[in-house]
Design a protein around this motif. Structure first.
Motif, PDB file in Angstrom:
ATOM      1  N   ILE B 152      51.531  61.132  17.747  1.00  0.00           N
ATOM      2  CA  ILE B 152      50.462  61.690  18.589  1.00  0.00           C
ATOM      3  C   ILE B 152      50.215  63.148  18.197  1.00  0.00           C
ATOM      4  O   ILE B 152      49.073  63.612  18.119  1.00  0.00           O
ATOM      5  CB  ILE B 152      50.821  61.574  20.081  1.00  0.00           C
ATOM      6  CG1 ILE B 152      50.844  60.088  20.487  1.00  0.00           C
ATOM      7  CG2 ILE B 152      49.829  62.336  20.958  1.00  0.00           C
ATOM      8  CD1 ILE B 152      51.397  59.833  21.882  1.00  0.00           C
ATOM      9  N   TYR B 153      51.292  63.854  17.912  1.00  0.00           N
ATOM     10  CA  TYR B 153      51.156  65.267  17.483  1.00  0.00           C
ATOM     11  C   TYR B 153      50.364  65.335  16.181  1.00  0.00           C
ATOM     12  O   TYR B 153      49.421  66.110  16.051  1.00  0.00           O
ATOM     13  CB  TYR B 153      52.544  65.882  17.306  1.00  0.00           C
ATOM     14  CG  TYR B 153      52.510  67.237  16.656  1.00  0.00           C
ATOM     15  CD1 TYR B 153      52.921  67.429  15.322  1.00  0.00           C
ATOM     16  CD2 TYR B 153      52.048  68.361  17.357  1.00  0.00           C
ATOM     17  CE1 TYR B 153      52.883  68.668  14.732  1.00  0.00           C
ATOM     18  CE2 TYR B 153      52.009  69.610  16.761  1.00  0.00           C
ATOM     19  CZ  TYR B 153      52.421  69.751  15.440  1.00  0.00           C
ATOM     20  OH  TYR B 153      52.360  70.988  14.836  1.00  0.00           O
ATOM     21  N   ARG B 154      50.729  64.493  15.241  1.00  0.00           N
ATOM     22  CA  ARG B 154      50.071  64.461  13.940  1.00  0.00           C
ATOM     23  C   ARG B 154      48.577  64.159  14.110  1.00  0.00           C
ATOM     24  O   ARG B 154      47.713  64.771  13.499  1.00  0.00           O
ATOM     25  CB  ARG B 154      50.730  63.377  13.087  1.00  0.00           C
ATOM     26  CG  ARG B 154      50.746  63.675  11.617  1.00  0.00           C
ATOM     27  CD  ARG B 154      51.664  62.759  10.823  1.00  0.00           C
ATOM     28  NE  ARG B 154      51.654  61.389  11.200  1.00  0.00           N
ATOM     29  CZ  ARG B 154      52.743  60.717  11.561  1.00  0.00           C
ATOM     30  NH1 ARG B 154      53.918  61.315  11.623  1.00  0.00           N
ATOM     31  NH2 ARG B 154      52.654  59.435  11.874  1.00  0.00           N
ATOM     32  N   SER B 156      46.787  64.711  16.644  1.00  0.00           N
ATOM     33  CA  SER B 156      46.094  65.811  17.332  1.00  0.00           C
ATOM     34  C   SER B 156      45.612  66.876  16.366  1.00  0.00           C
ATOM     35  O   SER B 156      44.720  67.655  16.690  1.00  0.00           O
ATOM     36  CB  SER B 156      47.016  66.456  18.366  1.00  0.00           C
ATOM     37  OG  SER B 156      47.482  65.488  19.262  1.00  0.00           O
ATOM     38  N   LEU B 157      46.222  66.899  15.170  1.00  0.00           N
ATOM     39  CA  LEU B 157      45.814  67.896  14.190  1.00  0.00           C
ATOM     40  C   LEU B 157      44.615  67.422  13.374  1.00  0.00           C
ATOM     41  O   LEU B 157      44.054  68.180  12.602  1.00  0.00           O
ATOM     42  CB  LEU B 157      46.970  68.199  13.232  1.00  0.00           C
ATOM     43  CG  LEU B 157      48.279  68.667  13.893  1.00  0.00           C
ATOM     44  CD1 LEU B 157      49.352  68.889  12.822  1.00  0.00           C
ATOM     45  CD2 LEU B 157      48.052  69.969  14.664  1.00  0.00           C
ATOM     46  N   ARG B 158      44.244  66.175  13.521  1.00  0.00           N
ATOM     47  CA  ARG B 158      43.200  65.600  12.676  1.00  0.00           C
ATOM     48  C   ARG B 158      41.843  65.607  13.376  1.00  0.00           C
ATOM     49  O   ARG B 158      41.793  65.731  14.607  1.00  0.00           O
ATOM     50  CB  ARG B 158      43.555  64.165  12.334  1.00  0.00           C
ATOM     51  CG  ARG B 158      44.795  64.074  11.489  1.00  0.00           C
ATOM     52  CD  ARG B 158      45.061  62.636  11.180  1.00  0.00           C
ATOM     53  NE  ARG B 158      46.301  62.508  10.443  1.00  0.00           N
ATOM     54  CZ  ARG B 158      46.804  61.341  10.087  1.00  0.00           C
ATOM     55  NH1 ARG B 158      46.177  60.248  10.406  1.00  0.00           N
ATOM     56  NH2 ARG B 158      47.922  61.300   9.412  1.00  0.00           N
ATOM     57  N   PRO B 159      40.775  65.432  12.611  1.00  0.00           N
ATOM     58  CA  PRO B 159      39.439  65.424  13.221  1.00  0.00           C
ATOM     59  C   PRO B 159      39.301  64.360  14.317  1.00  0.00           C
ATOM     60  O   PRO B 159      38.621  64.560  15.296  1.00  0.00           O
ATOM     61  CB  PRO B 159      38.506  65.127  12.042  1.00  0.00           C
ATOM     62  CG  PRO B 159      39.249  65.534  10.831  1.00  0.00           C
ATOM     63  CD  PRO B 159      40.693  65.339  11.133  1.00  0.00           C
ATOM     64  N   GLU B 160      39.977  63.197  14.149  1.00  0.00           N
ATOM     65  CA  GLU B 160      39.792  62.120  15.130  1.00  0.00           C
ATOM     66  C   GLU B 160      40.438  62.423  16.485  1.00  0.00           C
ATOM     67  O   GLU B 160      40.248  61.680  17.444  1.00  0.00           O
ATOM     68  CB  GLU B 160      40.325  60.784  14.599  1.00  0.00           C
ATOM     69  CG  GLU B 160      41.828  60.679  14.463  1.00  0.00           C
ATOM     70  CD  GLU B 160      42.301  60.814  13.025  1.00  0.00           C
ATOM     71  OE1 GLU B 160      41.660  61.604  12.284  1.00  0.00           O
ATOM     72  OE2 GLU B 160      43.281  60.170  12.664  1.00  0.00           O
ATOM     73  N   SER B 161      41.184  63.529  16.575  1.00  0.00           N
ATOM     74  CA  SER B 161      41.815  63.873  17.857  1.00  0.00           C
ATOM     75  C   SER B 161      40.770  64.090  18.940  1.00  0.00           C
ATOM     76  O   SER B 161      41.078  63.992  20.125  1.00  0.00           O
ATOM     77  CB  SER B 161      42.674  65.129  17.704  1.00  0.00           C
ATOM     78  OG  SER B 161      41.841  66.254  17.482  1.00  0.00           O
ATOM     79  N   ILE B 162      39.541  64.384  18.523  1.00  0.00           N
ATOM     80  CA  ILE B 162      38.466  64.607  19.495  1.00  0.00           C
ATOM     81  C   ILE B 162      38.334  63.429  20.461  1.00  0.00           C
ATOM     82  O   ILE B 162      38.113  63.604  21.644  1.00  0.00           O
ATOM     83  CB  ILE B 162      37.129  64.852  18.757  1.00  0.00           C
ATOM     84  CG1 ILE B 162      37.173  66.229  18.100  1.00  0.00           C
ATOM     85  CG2 ILE B 162      35.950  64.764  19.717  1.00  0.00           C
ATOM     86  CD1 ILE B 162      36.012  66.521  17.193  1.00  0.00           C
ATOM     87  N   PHE B 163      38.447  62.218  19.950  1.00  0.00           N
ATOM     88  CA  PHE B 163      38.334  61.097  20.888  1.00  0.00           C
ATOM     89  C   PHE B 163      39.653  60.377  21.111  1.00  0.00           C
ATOM     90  O   PHE B 163      39.745  59.492  21.927  1.00  0.00           O
ATOM     91  CB  PHE B 163      37.249  60.105  20.453  1.00  0.00           C
ATOM     92  CG  PHE B 163      37.500  59.474  19.119  1.00  0.00           C
ATOM     93  CD1 PHE B 163      37.023  60.067  17.962  1.00  0.00           C
ATOM     94  CD2 PHE B 163      38.206  58.294  19.018  1.00  0.00           C
ATOM     95  CE1 PHE B 163      37.256  59.484  16.728  1.00  0.00           C
ATOM     96  CE2 PHE B 163      38.434  57.709  17.790  1.00  0.00           C
ATOM     97  CZ  PHE B 163      37.951  58.301  16.638  1.00  0.00           C
ATOM     98  N   SER B 165      42.683  61.995  21.891  1.00  0.00           N
ATOM     99  CA  SER B 165      43.646  62.690  22.752  1.00  0.00           C
ATOM    100  C   SER B 165      43.675  62.100  24.162  1.00  0.00           C
ATOM    101  O   SER B 165      44.744  61.925  24.752  1.00  0.00           O
ATOM    102  CB  SER B 165      43.350  64.190  22.796  1.00  0.00           C
ATOM    103  OG  SER B 165      42.057  64.408  23.295  1.00  0.00           O
TER     104      SER B 165
END
Lengths: 229, 796
Positions: B152-154, B156-163, B165
């Motif tokens: 989940i941490y990993r 969160s660093l990526r562009p897809e974390s926008i949707f 998280s």
């Protein structure tokens, strides 16, 4: 006499009311026209701006990304580089806190991170929301802002430095996750200085760009994902 | 007795010539007018065996939601056009298709809706079962939870974390994957390779879009199917030039089959008519021979009206056989015409009448045999054909002579017509020897004949329909056939409860997740409640506390906040005690699996249509009353097995009738056997030739063969009668012309595009040609040998 006075007062009152109503109507029309003309102006402005900014073939820039997320105690800070080659290749390399690279094209993304040390390829056709978000990223980076007007409402927040806010429309698939995106341009308006993404869930992402070089010479290594530092 | 009554009617007709002719004319005109308003049946049910399982399967397919759907596949033909253009065209087409003919159009679905619909905390407690909770349990340990936190941490660093998280906060363990796994089986149940992009169904090659259209028009209703197809094609014309469309649906088969049969009837009728006319006019050079040709036409018209009145609607296939019947029944008029042309006297006329009568009786009996079949279509065929033959017989014996006896035109110009046939010399022993050898050879070959049991091979849909389906399967996959396991119930919940149990058992029998059921992703309310209770017990009995501790222990290394996963824990029991009603998406998916007709709910589950699977699951239908299997392959096998059983009864019956009737005519075994030579030749050589040329027998050409035995036995009867009694009434030329007419009538079917009619034509032509040749070559040779033996044996 009293009756006459009453009639005159009533007539004056009615006339004043009419004048006020007309004025309100005219003002509203004017303001509407202003809004329309402001929107029209903005459309033209974005087109002009887009043409100015879009006038490059390659790009290289450093970035610092700050993510304020409810899931984390503190802000996440990422540092890295972006390479862009038009029409449809973007490489996003994160150097800290975790080494991570992603290559984005119009059909797929290919990503790697030092944790898994695996290259993963994802088809964007199977991930429409992801595709939408990445398409928007591509548009912001490449400068073709005119295309955003179909799916976003646009508002000029500030003129100096130039700051424009994009809000997804109802027909925009990203509306479910993004509340607004605010783009701040450099003083010379040749490129972006900052992108601020406010998410529906309250999270905020800010990307600052620095040391941006337009039409930078790029080689294929810039778009490799594995083990790139 | 025959002589007495025949003369009675014959003289009556001659004394009331004008009345009789006038009456025939009026009846024919009236029948012709009535014919314009007669309705015909395109439904194949008439030709299906009335077997309980077969009828149930056909009724089910007709009533299920499967048969009321149409698919339109749209293709981009311009390489410069994009998917966006394709989707716009698809949306415009979908919007133009409105009730009453098009009740619903589905062009895709919104993926965001799917993701929202499958909110873990809303659906997981209801849908996840014991096995799924065991999987979750296996993940509640330090190592796995730590891996999940890292993941989940990993992310969160990526562009897809926008949707992602928000999703991660309500699903730290990735329980959603268990839900999505259940949905993944759904495209497999369709057997199609479909992707979803921008809310539209799209093919893997990205150049085709799909629309699924629901219609209230039943597939078997040929008239409304025609209207439906016409209306849809009109809408398709409005598509932009860079989009091509293919329609895939059962309605097209219904319409196409009917169109093909009608075309075949027209073509066959024209060919038969033209050739008849040419043949008769060339041989006789007398326009009055046209009257012989007209008799079967009049008989067909009369028979159609009466048969339609009795049966209410006649099948197009039955009418298709009409052209062959016309060829058969021209015999009688021909025999009468030739006899009159040769100047037959009264006694010869009576003998001729007996021959014609027995000819008609043997043919009629070969149709009566069809009444012993349980198939209603055969009864229709029998009724229509028998009526035709009776009318032909009547018109030939009593009406035709009236039209030929006009004094102004001499009929008898050449009393020796046909004698040349009798003068042809065949070396008798050699002829009989060759015939015997060939018969034995074909008899041996007949043991290798193939039988085609797949009734789909008798589908007469045009090549365009079949080509469109082939292209569709190349693009979208879905070639593998699916069988259906059906569960019934008086209420939806009742049916779903049984369905859950069936699914549990079937999943053990059918491996690899190939048994796709509604129970997989949306079980009954009873099971959903049990799942909820199990979910609550699972978490309350220590798992919740354990997971919280593990997350607390492993998440701090990544900077997660104390409340990072609070939405998951707070929502864990938020479902309450009420089971959620199905959402719009689930309701849409349910439509694929649930049919509600006449107050009965039917739930369908899909599995590969393979013999082993069908047999294995058949045992479940015994355990759960009200359940049954619908399998295309089994249906084909049942139909051909049923028909084979019937043929085993009908064929011997036809043979026995022919033998008995022939014996009754001759009252002599030697002559009976002589007369049966064409029958034996026709049957044995037909099967042998089919085997030699690797042509399979099927349900249609076997019946055609049985019917033809009644025709070819007439050749044997006629020739044997002529040679044994030296009649000199032109029987040989009559039989030759009759065979010629029969072959023309049946041969016209060789130009048919419908496989059933073509197959009939092949069988009848082979039977008739071989039967005829044996009657004019072998019977005279056998008669000759018998005569020589008689002369060699001295009389004491």
């Amino acid at each position: 006499m009293n009756i006459n006075r009453k009639i005159i007062v009533r007539s004056v009152a009615v006339s004043a009311l009419c004048i006020l109503l007309c004025a309100a109507t005219v003002l509203a029309a004017e303001s509407g026209k202003n809004r329309e003309s402001e929107t029209d102006d903005l459309t033209v402005f974005l087109d002009t701006l887009g043409k100015k900014i879009a006038n490059f073939k390659t790009l290289k820039t450093d970035f610092i990304q700050e993510k304020k997320m409810a899931m984390f105690k503190d802000k996440l800070v990422l540092k890295g580089r972006i390479y862009l080659q038009k029409p449809n290749r973007i490489a996003w390399h994160v150097d800290s806190p975790l080494r991570y690279s992603v290559l984005i094209t119009d059909k797929l993304i290919r990503q790697w991170d030092e944790d898994t040390n695996q290259v993963q390829e994802i088809s964007l056709t199977k991930n429409p929301i992801f595709q939408n978000v990445l398409n928007q990223l591509t548009v912001w980076f490449s400068g073709e802002y005119g295309s955003l007007l179909d799916t976003n409402t646009v508002r000029m927040v500030k003129r100096n430095p130039l700051m424009i806010e994009f809000t997804p429309r109802e027909n925009n698939i990203a509306k479910k996750v993004i509340r607004s995106i605010t783009i701040t341009f450099r003083e010379d308006q040749k490129y972006l200085q900052q992108i601020l993404i406010q998410e529906v869930n309250g999270d905020v992402t800010t990307i600052h760009f620095m040391n941006t070089i337009l039409d930078a010479p790029l080689d294929s290594k810039s778009f490799e994902v594995k083990g790139h530092v | 007795m025959f002589d007495k009554y025949f003369l009675l009617f014959y003289q009556f007709a001659h004394h009331h010539k004008k009345w009789i002719l006038g009456l025939v004319f009026l009846i024919t005109v009236a029948a012709g007018v009535r014919l314009l308003y007669t309705r015909y049946e395109g439904n194949i049910d008439l030709m299906l065996p009335p077997d309980k399982d077969i009828m149930r399967s056909m009724d089910f397919l007709r009533d299920s939601s499967l048969s009321d759907k149409m698919i339109v596949s749209l293709a981009l033909t311009d390489p410069d056009r994009t998917k966006k253009d394709l989707f716009i065209a698809a949306d415009q087409l979908a919007a133009s298709l409105t009730p009453p003919l098009f009740t619903k159009v589905i062009s895709g679905f919104s993926v965001t809706d799917v993701m929202e619909e499958f909110s873990i905390l809303r659906y997981a407690p209801q849908v996840l079962g014991e096995q799924d909770l065991a999987i979750i349990d296996s993940q509640i340990n330090e190592k796995t939870v730590s891996q999940k936190m890292r993941g989940i941490y990993r992310q969160s660093l990526r562009p897809e974390s926008i949707f992602m998280s928000t999703l991660s906060r309500v699903d730290p363990l990735g329980i959603k994957l268990l839900l999505l796994d259940k949905l993944r089986a759904l495209p497999a149940s369709m057997g199609y390779d479909v992707d979803v992009e921008d809310g539209h169904f799209i093919s893997r090659d990205g150049r085709h879009a799909m629309l699924i259209i629901q219609t209230p028009v039943p597939m078997m209703d040929s008239q409304r199917s025609k209207d439906l197809i016409t209306a849809l094609q009109a809408h398709l014309k409005d598509l932009p030039g860079f989009v091509a469309a293919d329609i895939i649906c059962g309605h097209l088969h219904t319409v196409s089959n009917e169109r093909v049969i009608k075309r075949d009837i027209k073509v066959a009728s024209i060919i038969a008519s033209v050739v008849f006319l040419l043949l008769f006019l060339m041989v006789f050079r007398d326009a009055r021979v046209l009257l012989v040709f007209v008799i079967p036409l009049i008989a067909v018209v009369w028979a159609l009206i009466i048969a339609s009145a009795i049966e209410s609607k006649l099948s197009y296939l039955v009418i298709g056989f009409g052209t062959a019947i016309a060829g058969i029944s021209v015999d009688y008029g021909l025999l009468v015409y030739i006899a009159m042309k040769r100047g037959a006297d009264v006694s010869q006329t009576i003998k001729l009448a007996k021959l014609v009568f027995i000819d008609a009786i043997t043919t009629i009996f070969s149709f009566i045999v069809l009444y012993f079949s349980l198939i209603r279509g055969y009864h229709q065929l029998a009724l229509f054909s028998i009526l035709c033959l009776i009318f032909c017989l009547f018109l030939s014996l009593f009406v035709l002579p009236l039209t030929l006896s006009w004094k102004r035109y001499a009929l008898v110009l050449d009393p020796t017509i046909g004698d040349r046939f009798k003068k042809i010399y065949w070396p008798t022993k050699l002829t009989v020897g060759i015939w015997s050898l060939l018969t034995v050879m074909f008899f041996i070959l007949s043991f290798w004949v193939k039988f085609e049991s797949d009734v789909k091979k008798l589908d007469g849909s045009s090549p365009e329909v079949l080509r469109a389906e082939q292209i569709f399967h190349d693009v979208w996959g879905g070639k593998a056939n699916q069988a259906i396991f059906v569960v019934t119930g008086r209420s939806l919940e009742e049916a779903m409860e049984v369905n859950d149990e069936v699914f549990r058992e079937a999943a053990k029998i059918i491996k690899n997740g190939d048994f796709t059921s509604l129970a997989l992703f949306w079980p009954s309310e009873k099971l959903r409640r049990e799942n909820i209770n199990r979910w609550d017990r699972f978490w309350r009995q220590g798992k919740e506390k354990k997971l919280k501790e593990l997350i607390r222990g492993t998440s701090s290394a990544y900077g997660f906040s104390d409340h990072a996963f609070t939405p998951f824990f707070e929502g864990m029991y938020a479902h309450g005690n009420e089971t959620t009603r199905s959402s719009e998406l689930i309701a849409q998916l349910q439509e694929r699996f649930v049919v509600n007709k006449n107050g009965e709910y039917r739930i369908m589950s899909f599995f590969p249509d393979e013999k082993q699977e069908v047999i294995s699951l058949a045992a479940l239908t015994e355990t759960y009353p009200g359940t049954f299997i619908v399998s295309g392959k089994s249906l084909s096998a049942s139909i051909s097995s049923f028909t084979t059983q019937e043929v085993k009864i009908l064929a011997p019956l036809a043979l026995i009738f022919n033998v008995v009737l022939t014996w009754l005519f001759f009252r002599n075994w030697k002559e009976t056997l002589l007369a049966l030579v064409p029958l034996i030749t026709g049957i044995v050589w037909l099967i042998g030739i089919m085997s030699l040329f690797n042509m399979p027998l099927n349900v249609v050409n076997i019946i055609a063969g049985i019917i033809t035995t009644g025709v070819i036995v007439d050749y044997g009867l006629g020739i044997t009668y002529e040679y044994r009694y030296n009649l000199r009434i032109g029987t040989v030329i009559a039989v030759s012309l009759s065979a010629g007419a029969n072959v023309i009538g049946a041969g016209a079917l060789l130009f048919a595009k419908h496989p059933a009619l073509y197959s009939t034509g092949i069988a009848m032509v082979i039977c008739m040609v071989t039967g005829y040749l044996s009657s004019i070559i072998v019977i005279p040779s056998l008669c000759s040998i018998m005569e020589s033996s008689k002369q060699k044996v001295p009389r004491t």
